[in-house]
Design a protein around this motif. Sequence first.
Motif, mmCIF file in Angstrom:
data_model
loop_
_atom_site.group_PDB
_atom_site.id
_atom_site.type_symbol
_atom_site.label_atom_id
_atom_site.label_comp_id
_atom_site.label_asym_id
_atom_site.label_seq_id
_atom_site.Cartn_x
_atom_site.Cartn_y
_atom_site.Cartn_z
ATOM 1 N N ASN A 149 0.829 -1.213 0.000
ATOM 2 C CA ASN A 149 0.000 0.000 0.000
ATOM 3 C C ASN A 149 0.862 1.261 0.000
ATOM 4 N N GLU A 150 1.948 1.229 0.787
ATOM 5 C CA GLU A 150 2.849 2.384 0.845
ATOM 6 C C GLU A 150 3.535 2.590 -0.506
ATOM 7 N N CYS A 208 7.657 1.474 -8.322
ATOM 8 C CA CYS A 208 7.106 1.282 -6.978
ATOM 9 C C CYS A 208 5.741 0.616 -7.061
ATOM 10 N N LYS A 209 4.970 1.020 -8.046
ATOM 11 C CA LYS A 209 3.648 0.427 -8.219
ATOM 12 C C LYS A 209 3.762 -1.031 -8.680
ATOM 13 N N ILE A 249 2.494 -4.467 -6.639
ATOM 14 C CA ILE A 249 1.725 -5.594 -7.187
ATOM 15 C C ILE A 249 2.377 -6.917 -6.811
ATOM 16 N N LEU A 250 3.693 -6.965 -6.876
ATOM 17 C CA LEU A 250 4.426 -8.191 -6.565
ATOM 18 C C LEU A 250 4.394 -8.529 -5.070
ATOM 19 N N LEU A 251 4.262 -7.513 -4.228
ATOM 20 C CA LEU A 251 4.261 -7.733 -2.777
ATOM 21 C C LEU A 251 2.862 -7.910 -2.199
ATOM 22 N N ALA A 252 1.834 -7.609 -2.978
ATOM 23 C CA ALA A 252 0.455 -7.654 -2.481
ATOM 24 C C ALA A 252 0.079 -9.059 -1.992
#
Length: 226
Positions: free
Chosen positions: A56-57, A66-67, A71-74
């Motif tokens: 989210n951050e 960063c976006k 997506i990869l960390l969601a």
Amino acid sequence: MKTIEEILSDLQSLADPEYISKMEYFGIKGGQALGIKNAVLKPYAKEIGRNQELANELWNQPMHECKHLAILLAEPKLFTEEIAEKWTRECYSWDLVDGIGMKIIPQTDFAYRKVDEWSTREPEYEKRMAFATMVGLSLKGAKQPDEKIRLFFPIIEREAWDERNFVKKAVNWALRQIGKRNSSLNKEAIQVAERIKAQGSKAARWIATDALRELKSDKAQARLHK
């Protein structure tokens, strides 16, 4: 766990300004690109691990990468409908849409409902999200039953009129992906494509002609009948 400041510093060190022109060539525009290839970003994301709070951050940062990292960390289990709507509304590039639609939404319990909602949206990227999600759900790894995947055919047929580049390509993509899933869906997808072609609009003819070319190809048929 890495802090957001540490991650931003790491991304700056991984930046490759020369790659930005290649991103623009593929229609990836908007935001502040650093020029980091997916082949570099994915291993870095794996080192960090899934973390929705951090995702989210990162999404709220202006840098394009960063976006993508977000997506990869969601975490799909923590990816609420509210987050899905926020990210979808804030997408400004097709690659962000496809990343969310293929990698995150299919793992949520609201995926099918959002496909139906997004498919009638006016903003181009919000509408594309519906079809990117269809593709994600249609992949064999998603383990979705054919009965549910068939629900997408009427939506694809209904929205084949839209001539906007990132919509019509996504409609075509979804139709082809479903039609490559198995022999039964291949036959149905061909029938849908024929009906779309008969609609007569420029977008519909392009979507159908391109889909039929692949779905009827010897290569596709041979793979389906293996």
